[in-house]
Scaffold this active site. Structure first.
Site, PDB file in Angstrom:
ATOM      1  CG  ASP A  12      -1.762   1.268   1.268  1.00 41.69           C
ATOM      2  OD1 ASP A  12      -1.591   1.957   0.282  1.00 41.69           O
ATOM      3  OD2 ASP A  12      -2.760   1.138   2.211  1.00 41.69           O
ATOM      4  CE1 TYR A 103      -4.729   9.571 -12.218  1.00 39.70           C
ATOM      5  CE2 TYR A 103      -4.984  10.869 -14.202  1.00 39.70           C
ATOM      6  CZ  TYR A 103      -4.351   9.752 -13.670  1.00 39.70           C
ATOM      7  OH  TYR A 103      -3.617   8.711 -14.217  1.00 39.70           O
ATOM      8  CE  LYS A 107      -0.967   9.361 -12.418  1.00 41.65           C
ATOM      9  NZ  LYS A 107      -0.146   8.502 -12.113  1.00 41.65           N
TER      10      LYS A 107
END
Length: 231
Positions: A12, A103, A107
């Protein structure tokens, strides 16, 4: 979010102890670490006014801080082996896209971090590269776990724009989506190249899409491109 490492526990990337155990386990089994591929990620659909700050933090936790956590744990071993650090980002890390704000922000943060790390890592013998795919025909989108129709119904003043975005994206997906194998081939090429590039797009479509931003000094081309997706 989890990756299997043989008999090592599930990884994880948001759990520091899990990351440390995975890296230590690989080194214990093989005596060294020659390469790390940061590939864990979580998608997200939404826009800021309609989501919570916890939603945004969760996206950043996996896609940005998770990458940093794995990288930090691996760097001492990559220094020892003169190894390679490869991070799979996204064309969304170069060109921000509507209803993907969190998102794309994550990134983009990864892209900026790795771009800054390249010369520092090179000084201690570690090669850093980023792989930038576009759409890939996997379960990534389905794993976001959202119902587009329900999202549109709950989007309020953003409903028409979200409907247009989803309809257009779904309609175009198959025309430029790559297979997982094609992206894996690009990663393998980075692993084996004598002197890999820092930034690698995995398809002609991805190269053309990111070129819009990389050659766009005033930002007008990107805004024109992404704004047209809402009409």
């Amino acid at each position: 979010m989890g990756l299997g490492f043989g008999d090592i526990r599930q990884l994880d990337v948001t759990d520091e102890a899990s990351v440390a155990a995975a890296v230590a386990g690989v080194v214990a089994d093989h005596g060294r670490l020659d390469a790390v591929i940061n590939n864990a990620g979580a998608g997200h659909l939404g826009t800021l006014e309609n989501e919570t700050m916890d939603d945004v933090r969760q996206v950043m936790g996996v896609n940005f801080f998770g990458v940093l956590q794995v990288t930090k744990a691996a760097l001492p071993h990559l220094r020892a082996s003169g190894g390679r650090l490869i991070t799979v980002t996204s064309v969304g890390g170069v060109v921000g896209q509507p209803f993907n704000e969190a998102y794309c922000a994550a990134k983009s943060a990864v892209e900026g971090y790795m771009e800054s790390l390249v010369p520092v890592a090179a000084k201690v013998g570690v090669t850093v590269s980023m792989v930038e795919p576009g759409a890939v025909a996997t379960e990534f989108v389905n794993n976001i776990g959202v119902d587009p129709a329900a999202e549109i119904a709950a989007a309020g003043p953003y409903a028409d724009a979200l409907d247009a975005y989803v309809t257009r994206t779904v309609g175009q997906f198959l025309s430029f989506a790559q297979t997982p194998g094609q992206v894996a081939d690009a990663v393998l090429e980075v692993l084996t190249a004598e002197q890999p590039a820092f930034r690698i797009q995995t398809s002609a479509w991805a190269r053309a899409f990111t070129a819009t931003k990389l050659a766009d000094l005033d930002g007008s081309a990107v805004v024109g491109l992404t704004g047209g997706r809402l009409d």
